[in-house]
Design a protein around this motif. Structure first.
Motif, PDB file in Angstrom:
ATOM      1  N   LEU A  53       2.773 -10.821  23.218  1.00 18.89           N
ATOM      2  CA  LEU A  53       2.479  -9.441  22.830  1.00 18.89           C
ATOM      3  C   LEU A  53       1.322  -8.862  23.644  1.00 18.89           C
ATOM      4  CD1 LEU A  53       3.204  -7.113  20.967  1.00 18.89           C
ATOM      5  CD2 LEU A  53       1.714  -8.120  19.214  1.00 18.89           C
ATOM      6  N   VAL A  54       0.443  -9.725  24.119  1.00 17.48           N
ATOM      7  CA  VAL A  54      -0.662  -9.277  24.982  1.00 17.48           C
ATOM      8  C   VAL A  54      -0.110  -8.514  26.182  1.00 17.48           C
ATOM      9  CG1 VAL A  54      -2.497 -10.038  26.535  1.00 17.48           C
ATOM     10  CG2 VAL A  54      -2.227 -11.117  24.295  1.00 17.48           C
ATOM     11  N   TRP A  55       0.968  -9.023  26.782  1.00 21.75           N
ATOM     12  CA  TRP A  55       1.519  -8.421  27.996  1.00 21.75           C
ATOM     13  C   TRP A  55       2.357  -7.177  27.704  1.00 21.75           C
ATOM     14  CZ3 TRP A  55      -1.197 -10.149  31.681  1.00 21.75           C
ATOM     15  CH2 TRP A  55      -1.717 -11.452  31.601  1.00 21.75           C
ATOM     16  N   ASP A  56       2.605  -6.928  26.435  1.00 25.92           N
ATOM     17  CA  ASP A  56       3.219  -5.669  26.000  1.00 25.92           C
ATOM     18  C   ASP A  56       2.127  -4.618  25.783  1.00 25.92           C
ATOM     19  OD1 ASP A  56       4.747  -3.651  24.927  1.00 25.92           O
ATOM     20  OD2 ASP A  56       5.299  -4.717  23.121  1.00 25.92           O
ATOM     21  N   ARG A  57       1.050  -5.010  25.115  1.00 21.93           N
ATOM     22  CA  ARG A  57       0.016  -4.056  24.732  1.00 21.93           C
ATOM     23  C   ARG A  57      -0.934  -3.694  25.872  1.00 21.93           C
ATOM     24  NH1 ARG A  57      -1.168  -6.350  18.583  1.00 21.93           N
ATOM     25  NH2 ARG A  57       0.464  -5.070  17.594  1.00 21.93           N
ATOM     26  N   LEU A  58      -1.215  -4.645  26.742  1.00 20.40           N
ATOM     27  CA  LEU A  58      -2.162  -4.378  27.830  1.00 20.40           C
ATOM     28  C   LEU A  58      -1.719  -3.216  28.720  1.00 20.40           C
ATOM     29  CD1 LEU A  58      -4.852  -5.329  28.954  1.00 20.40           C
ATOM     30  CD2 LEU A  58      -3.606  -6.946  30.404  1.00 20.40           C
ATOM     31  N   PRO A  59      -0.474  -3.194  29.207  1.00 14.02           N
ATOM     32  CA  PRO A  59      -0.050  -2.040  30.012  1.00 14.02           C
ATOM     33  C   PRO A  59      -0.005  -0.737  29.222  1.00 14.02           C
ATOM     34  CG  PRO A  59       1.784  -3.552  29.663  1.00 14.02           C
ATOM     35  CD  PRO A  59       0.564  -4.251  29.195  1.00 14.02           C
ATOM     36  N   MET A  60       0.248  -0.831  27.902  1.00 13.46           N
ATOM     37  CA  MET A  60       0.239   0.395  27.095  1.00 13.46           C
ATOM     38  C   MET A  60      -1.153   1.017  27.077  1.00 13.46           C
ATOM     39  SD  MET A  60       2.813   0.121  23.853  1.00 13.46           S
ATOM     40  CE  MET A  60       2.376  -1.476  23.207  1.00 13.46           C
ATOM     41  N   THR A  61      -2.194   0.173  27.021  1.00  9.29           N
ATOM     42  CA  THR A  61      -3.557   0.724  27.030  1.00  9.29           C
ATOM     43  C   THR A  61      -3.869   1.383  28.370  1.00  9.29           C
ATOM     44  OG1 THR A  61      -4.614  -1.341  27.784  1.00  9.29           O
ATOM     45  CG2 THR A  61      -4.349  -1.037  25.400  1.00  9.29           C
ATOM     46  N   ILE A  62      -3.285   0.865  29.450  1.00 11.04           N
ATOM     47  CA  ILE A  62      -3.479   1.491  30.764  1.00 11.04           C
ATOM     48  C   ILE A  62      -2.917   2.908  30.747  1.00 11.04           C
ATOM     49  CG2 ILE A  62      -2.838   1.400  33.213  1.00 11.04           C
ATOM     50  CD1 ILE A  62      -2.778  -1.647  32.972  1.00 11.04           C
ATOM     51  N   ALA A  63      -1.729   3.065  30.174  1.00 11.48           N
ATOM     52  CA  ALA A  63      -1.105   4.393  30.094  1.00 11.48           C
ATOM     53  C   ALA A  63      -1.900   5.306  29.170  1.00 11.48           C
ATOM     54  CB  ALA A  63       0.335   4.259  29.608  1.00 11.48           C
ATOM     55  N   PHE A  64      -2.291   4.815  27.984  1.00 12.57           N
ATOM     56  CA  PHE A  64      -3.024   5.638  27.016  1.00 12.57           C
ATOM     57  C   PHE A  64      -4.351   6.137  27.600  1.00 12.57           C
ATOM     58  CE2 PHE A  64      -0.900   2.953  23.513  1.00 12.57           C
ATOM     59  CZ  PHE A  64       0.141   3.859  23.417  1.00 12.57           C
ATOM     60  N   THR A  65      -5.142   5.205  28.124  1.00  9.49           N
ATOM     61  CA  THR A  65      -6.494   5.561  28.570  1.00  9.49           C
ATOM     62  C   THR A  65      -6.484   6.416  29.832  1.00  9.49           C
ATOM     63  OG1 THR A  65      -6.651   3.404  29.698  1.00  9.49           O
ATOM     64  CG2 THR A  65      -7.597   3.568  27.485  1.00  9.49           C
ATOM     65  N   SER A  66      -5.528   6.180  30.724  1.00 11.39           N
ATOM     66  CA  SER A  66      -5.454   7.016  31.929  1.00 11.39           C
ATOM     67  C   SER A  66      -5.079   8.447  31.577  1.00 11.39           C
ATOM     68  CB  SER A  66      -4.449   6.432  32.927  1.00 11.39           C
ATOM     69  OG  SER A  66      -3.159   6.328  32.359  1.00 11.39           O
ATOM     70  N   ILE A  67      -4.241   8.625  30.536  1.00 12.88           N
ATOM     71  CA  ILE A  67      -3.873   9.966  30.092  1.00 12.88           C
ATOM     72  C   ILE A  67      -5.102  10.704  29.551  1.00 12.88           C
ATOM     73  CG2 ILE A  67      -2.731  11.139  28.160  1.00 12.88           C
ATOM     74  CD1 ILE A  67      -0.947  10.907  30.493  1.00 12.88           C
ATOM     75  N   ILE A  68      -5.946  10.008  28.793  1.00 13.66           N
ATOM     76  CA  ILE A  68      -7.174  10.625  28.293  1.00 13.66           C
ATOM     77  C   ILE A  68      -8.045  11.074  29.457  1.00 13.66           C
ATOM     78  CG2 ILE A  68      -9.377  10.115  27.161  1.00 13.66           C
ATOM     79  CD1 ILE A  68      -7.308  10.723  25.172  1.00 13.66           C
ATOM     80  N   ALA A  69      -8.192  10.214  30.472  1.00 16.52           N
ATOM     81  CA  ALA A  69      -8.990  10.564  31.653  1.00 16.52           C
ATOM     82  C   ALA A  69      -8.406  11.783  32.368  1.00 16.52           C
ATOM     83  CB  ALA A  69      -9.064   9.373  32.602  1.00 16.52           C
TER      84      ALA A  69
ATOM     85  N   ARG B  60     -15.306  16.020  37.499  1.00 18.75           N
ATOM     86  CA  ARG B  60     -16.179  14.909  37.893  1.00 18.75           C
ATOM     87  C   ARG B  60     -16.296  13.874  36.780  1.00 18.75           C
ATOM     88  NH1 ARG B  60     -21.844  14.353  37.892  1.00 18.75           N
ATOM     89  NH2 ARG B  60     -22.653  13.044  39.568  1.00 18.75           N
ATOM     90  N   LYS B  61     -16.540  14.352  35.559  1.00 19.98           N
ATOM     91  CA  LYS B  61     -16.673  13.430  34.426  1.00 19.98           C
ATOM     92  C   LYS B  61     -15.364  12.696  34.158  1.00 19.98           C
ATOM     93  CE  LYS B  61     -20.225  16.156  32.082  1.00 19.98           C
ATOM     94  NZ  LYS B  61     -20.536  16.999  30.901  1.00 19.98           N
ATOM     95  N   GLY B  62     -14.251  13.416  34.276  1.00 22.97           N
ATOM     96  CA  GLY B  62     -12.962  12.791  34.060  1.00 22.97           C
ATOM     97  C   GLY B  62     -12.672  11.710  35.084  1.00 22.97           C
TER      98      GLY B  62
END
Length: 291
Positions: free
Chosen positions: A131-147, A157-159
Motif C-alpha cells: 500500500l505504501v507504493w499506492d499512497r506515495l505517488p498519490m501524495t506526489i499528485a496531491f501536493t504538486s497540485i497545491i503548489a 515565487r512562493k508557489g
C-alpha cells in the motif's frame, strides 16, 4: 551629492522593507501551520490502518491476474500520466507561462503515472507493505497540485519554492503511517487539497480561462471517494459485474483527464475575475432579464 545618494537609496530601502515583510509573513504562515498540526496531533487519537481495508469486494481472477478489475482499472492513470508528461515538454503545448508551472505539472503527471503502477502492484496482493507504493505517488499528485494552485492564484515565487517542501511533506506522511501505524498526517495530505482546491478555484481569480474544469475534477474525485466507501454494496447492486473500488479508480482517473483538457484549452485571461464573481454577475443579469 549626499542628497542624491539618499534619494537613490530610499526607494531601494523601501523595497528591502517590503521583501522582509513578505518573508516574515511567509515564515509566520508556516509557523502557524506547524503549530496547528502539532496541536492536532496531541489532541486527536492515532488512526491505525484497518486491515479490513485490504479486503475488497471483487476478488475475481482473469487471464491469471488476481483481483483483475481492480488491477486493470489503474491503467488509465498510467496512460494519462505519460501523455500529460510528454505534452508538458512538447512545444509548450499547455502554454505554461508562470514561474514553476512546468516543474509543478511535471511532478503531477509523474505522480499520476506512478499511481497507475503503484496501485496495480498493490492490488495484485493487497497488504500494508504494498500500500505504501499506492499512497506515495498519490501524495506526489496531491501536493504538486497545491503548489500549482499557489503559483497560479497566490504568488508565483512562493508557489515555486513550495513544490519540494510540499512533496517532502507528502512523502513523510506516508512514511509516518508505515512506521507508526497512524494515518492522521496522510489523511491531512489527502483531504486538505479536496477542500482547499475547490474553495480557491471559486474564490481566487485565475490567470487562465476554463477554471471551471478544476471543479469538474474535484467533483469526480468526490464521487470516487463515495464509490470507494460503498465498494461491496455497488458490487451487489450490479449483480457482481463491477465493484465500487473499480469504479473509484475510473472516476479518480477522470481528475487528470479534466485537468489535461483544461491545460490544452485554456488561454491567459486579460481581466482576472473569480468564478464567484462570474456567478454573481450571471445571477444579477438573469434577475434583470427575468424582470
Amino acid at each position: 551629492m549626499i542628497s542624491t545618494f539618499c534619494h537613490l537609496l530610499s526607494p531601494n530601502h523601501k523595497l528591502i522593507q517590503v521583501v522582509v515583510v513578505m518573508a516574515n509573513r511567509t515564515v509566520m504562515v508556516w509557523i502557524v501551520a506547524i503549530v496547528c498540526f502539532v496541536v492536532l496531533m496531541f489532541v486527536t487519537p492515532a488512526i491505525p490502518q484497518d486491515q479490513e481495508y485490504h479486503d475488497f469486494a471483487d476478488h475475481r481472477e482473469f487471464f491469471g491476474i488476481p483481483n483483475a478489475l481492480n488491477v486493470i482499472s489503474n491503467v488509465p492513470f498510467f496512460i494519462i500520466g505519460v501523455i500529460g508528461f510528454i505534452l508538458c515538454y512538447y512545444k509548450n503545448f499547455f502554454k505554461l507561462s508562470l514561474q514553476g508551472e512546468l516543474c509543478g505539472w511535471t511532478f503531477f503527471y509523474i505522480g499520476v503515472a506512478a499511481v497507475g503502477l503503484g496501485s496495480s502492484y498493490y492490488h495484485l496482493e493487497p497488504n500494508d507493505a504494498r500500500l505504501v507504493w499506492d499512497r506515495l505517488p498519490m501524495t506526489i499528485a496531491f501536493t504538486s497540485i497545491i503548489a500549482i494552485f499557489i503559483i497560479e492564484r497566490i504568488d508565483e515565487r512562493k508557489g515555486t519554492y513550495s513544490i519540494i517542501p510540499l512533496l517532502l511533506v507528502g512523502a513523510v506522511s506516508v512514511l509516518y503511517w508505515r512506521f507508526f501505524d497512524d494515518l492522521r498526517p496522510y489523511a491531512l495530505v489527502q483531504f486538505v487539497p479536496c477542500i482547499a482546491i475547490p474553495v480557491m478555484a471559486i474564490m481566487l481569480p485565475p490567470v487562465y480561462t476554463h477554471s471551471s474544469y478544476w471543479l469538474w475534477a474535484a467533483g469526480f474525485y468526490l464521487l470516487a471517494k463515495v464509490e470507494e466507501a460503498i465498494d461491496d454494496p455497488i458490487y451487489k447492486w450490479t449483480n457482481h459485474i463491477v465493484s465500487g473500488h473499480t469504479l473509484k479508480h475510473l472516476c479518480a482517473a477522470m481528475v487528470p483527464v479534466f485537468l489535461t483538457l483544461m491545460l490544452a484549452k485554456r488561454d491567459i485571461i486579460t481581466e482576472r475575475i473569480s468564478l464567484l464573481q462570474v456567478w454573481k454577475m450571471s445571477g444579477t443579469k438573469y434577475k434583470r432579464n427575468g424582470d
